[in-house]
Design an enzyme around this catalytic site. Structure first.
Site, PDB file in Angstrom:
ATOM      1  N   VAL A  15      -9.555   2.112  -0.669  1.00 14.31           N
ATOM      2  CA  VAL A  15      -9.530   2.004  -2.132  1.00 14.31           C
ATOM      3  C   VAL A  15     -10.627   1.050  -2.600  1.00 14.31           C
ATOM      4  CG1 VAL A  15      -8.120   1.316  -4.118  1.00 14.31           C
ATOM      5  CG2 VAL A  15      -7.061   2.520  -2.200  1.00 14.31           C
ATOM      6  N   SER A  40     -13.739 -10.260   7.596  1.00 11.68           N
ATOM      7  CA  SER A  40     -14.922  -9.755   6.886  1.00 11.68           C
ATOM      8  C   SER A  40     -15.746 -10.851   6.221  1.00 11.68           C
ATOM      9  CB  SER A  40     -14.475  -8.774   5.795  1.00 11.68           C
ATOM     10  OG  SER A  40     -13.686  -7.760   6.348  1.00 11.68           O
ATOM     11  N   ARG A 111       5.254  -3.769  -8.286  1.00 14.57           N
ATOM     12  CA  ARG A 111       5.444  -2.649  -9.226  1.00 14.57           C
ATOM     13  C   ARG A 111       6.795  -2.629  -9.919  1.00 14.57           C
ATOM     14  NH1 ARG A 111       3.309   1.876  -5.113  1.00 14.57           N
ATOM     15  NH2 ARG A 111       1.080   1.493  -5.316  1.00 14.57           N
ATOM     16  N   CYS A 150       0.332   6.643  -5.176  1.00 15.99           N
ATOM     17  CA  CYS A 150      -0.643   7.726  -5.409  1.00 15.99           C
ATOM     18  C   CYS A 150      -0.002   9.094  -5.670  1.00 15.99           C
ATOM     19  CB  CYS A 150      -1.634   7.798  -4.249  1.00 15.99           C
ATOM     20  SG  CYS A 150      -0.882   7.582  -2.635  1.00 15.99           S
ATOM     21  N   GLN A 177       0.436  15.074   1.873  1.00 16.66           N
ATOM     22  CA  GLN A 177      -0.440  13.967   1.478  1.00 16.66           C
ATOM     23  C   GLN A 177      -1.612  13.785   2.436  1.00 16.66           C
ATOM     24  OE1 GLN A 177       3.444  11.598  -0.279  1.00 16.66           O
ATOM     25  NE2 GLN A 177       1.655  10.377   0.237  1.00 16.66           N
ATOM     26  N   SER A 180      -6.418   9.970   3.808  1.00 18.19           N
ATOM     27  CA  SER A 180      -7.028   8.797   3.162  1.00 18.19           C
ATOM     28  C   SER A 180      -5.980   7.933   2.459  1.00 18.19           C
ATOM     29  CB  SER A 180      -8.109   9.230   2.169  1.00 18.19           C
ATOM     30  OG  SER A 180      -7.560  10.141   1.238  1.00 18.19           O
ATOM     31  N   GLY A 181      -4.834   8.516   2.176  1.00 19.04           N
ATOM     32  CA  GLY A 181      -3.751   7.766   1.539  1.00 19.04           C
ATOM     33  C   GLY A 181      -3.169   6.693   2.445  1.00 19.04           C
ATOM     34  N   ARG A 236       2.601  13.815   5.756  1.00 17.97           N
ATOM     35  CA  ARG A 236       1.161  13.560   5.909  1.00 17.97           C
ATOM     36  C   ARG A 236       0.542  14.793   6.565  1.00 17.97           C
ATOM     37  NH1 ARG A 236      -0.953   9.734   3.276  1.00 17.97           N
ATOM     38  NH2 ARG A 236       0.224   8.028   4.205  1.00 17.97           N
ATOM     39  N   HIS A 243      -3.613  14.749  -2.739  1.00 16.46           N
ATOM     40  CA  HIS A 243      -2.202  14.956  -2.417  1.00 16.46           C
ATOM     41  C   HIS A 243      -1.702  16.193  -3.173  1.00 16.46           C
ATOM     42  CE1 HIS A 243      -2.356  11.223  -0.420  1.00 16.46           C
ATOM     43  NE2 HIS A 243      -1.640  10.464  -1.222  1.00 16.46           N
TER      44      HIS A 243
END
Ligand code: NAP
Length: 352
Positions: A15, A40, A111, A150, A177, A180-181, A236, A243
């Site tokens: 993302v 990183s 959320r 998503c 799905q 990449s999710g 998946r 998706h």
């Protein structure tokens, strides 16, 4: 106009790289900081991403020489877009909000908290005003807003016009799905090639709860949830982006196929609000018998639309249809940017 300084937390992930790409020429936002884990830190984005960049031919020029920092609230920006792994998002996002940053998050952690807006601007932009209750209750200078899971985003976009016009009594959904999710290092290729995985951790619970908050009503300091049961099965599949979700729904009152398609096609509640990332058509109804497909439809409206098709009678509930959308763009990065644009239009970035 001076652009608002933006930091991306989790800039190295699936993302995160989409955020870096989508913000390349944003009219209101300028990315000044990139941050990720200790692994990183201290390297330039170009060095870090040379093996991992995979969403466009080139890393945007502006990002190449930015040195990736730790996710600490001393970044030179006012707004942070969070694409952090959920194992660390809770604490890091709260630390930024406490220290006066506006946080627009993709992670699941905040959320469902009662004072945190869970936003899809086309559906519930007025929920953004929960920020006032959040700041008052928590004593924060900054705040957190979130975007939904998503799969939830695309399904709930498709449900909203039906909910408003006909009501919804119950629904079932089965998802297919994309890999990449699961994040950049998400699913092992040995597990997914030539295969379907019938379990995605916590996904069904999110799909069964988040739509009820999104479709709920803002009642002073909290949301009164929508009331209908949802049964979700999440799988998946070996698809890169997009998706696919097969929905069966029982409506509150009778409706014809034409009336339902009309509700999908007329849905454009943001109208003249002027959010740069808002799709002109949030829901596209595709009439082909074999649409929507991830390969052909995930990029509709630059990845920001939900494409619906195959509307037909259901012999158990009333109707069934397929909805499909880009999981990384509308399902995550593009959604967090759209929420940030809403924050700006509603004045919530003026005081940050
Ligand atoms: P990802 O590819 O695994 O990326 C995770 C990011 O989190 C990386 O930048 C990673 O940095 C960073 N990170 C991990 N541990 C950290 C730590 N201890 N401190 C600071 N940063 C840390 O995952 P993703 O798919 O981009 O997902 C990001 C978030 O969005 C997740 O919460 C996910 O559930 C949510 N989401 C994803 C999608 C999707 O379609 N992929 C859709 C909706 C929501 P390093 O590279 O340094 O490890």
């Amino acid at each position: 106009m001076n652009r608002i300084k933006v930091g991306i937390l989790g800039a190295t992930g699936m993302v995160g790289q989409s955020l870096v790409q989508l913000l390349e020429k944003h009219p209101w936002f300028e990315v000044t900081e990139l941050a990720a884990s200790e692994r990183s830190m201290g390297k330039t984005y170009a060095d870090l991403m040379q093996e991992r960049w995979g969403i466009s031919p080139k890393i945007p020029e502006y990002a190449r020489d930015l040195v990736v920092k730790e996710c600490k609230p001393d970044l030179d920006c006012d707004l942070v877009l969070s694409a952090l792994d959920s194992s660390v998002a809770f604490e890091i996002e709260e630390t930024f909000a406490k220290n006066g940053y506006a946080v627009s998050s993709n992670a699941k952690n905040h959320r469902m908290e009662s004072d945190v807006p869970l936003l899809i601007p086309e559906i519930n932009y007025e929920h953004v005003d929960l920020i006032k209750a959040q700041q008052k209750r928590r004593g924060w200078k900054g705040f957190i807003v979130t975007d939904p899971n998503c799969s939830t985003i695309h399904m709930t976009l498709a449900l909203k016009p039906l909910y408003d016009r006909f009501g919804i009594e119950k629904l079932m959904v089965t998802t297919l799905q994309a890999v990449s999710g699961a994040g950049y290092y998400g699913v092992s290729s040995m597990d997914i090639i030539d295969n379907v995985l019938p379990y995605i951790k916590d996904e069904e619970e999110k799909m069964e709860s988040e739509p009820l908050k999104i479709l709920g009503l803002l009642a002073k300091d909290s949301i009164t949830m929508a009331q209908f049961p949802i049964s979700a099965q999440c799988n998946r599949v070996a698809v890169k982006y997009g998706h696919t979700e097969c929905v069966s729904v029982k409506l509150g009152k009778k409706a014809s196929v034409e009336e339902i398609i009309d509700a999908f096609e007329k849905f454009n509640p943001l109208g003249e609000m002027g959010l740069p990332s808002a799709p002109k058509r949030p829901i596209i109804y595709s009439r082909g018998d074999n649409r929507p497909q991830p390969k052909l439809d995930a990029d509709n409206e630059n990845g920001m639309a939900s494409t619906v098709g195959r509307l037909r009678k259901c012999s158990i509930l009333d109707y069934k249809f397929v909805v499909l959308g880009h999981n990384v763009i509308r399902g995550a990065a593009g959604a967090a940017i759209l929420n940030a644009e809403l924050l700006k239009v509603k004045g919530y970035l003026d005081t940050i």
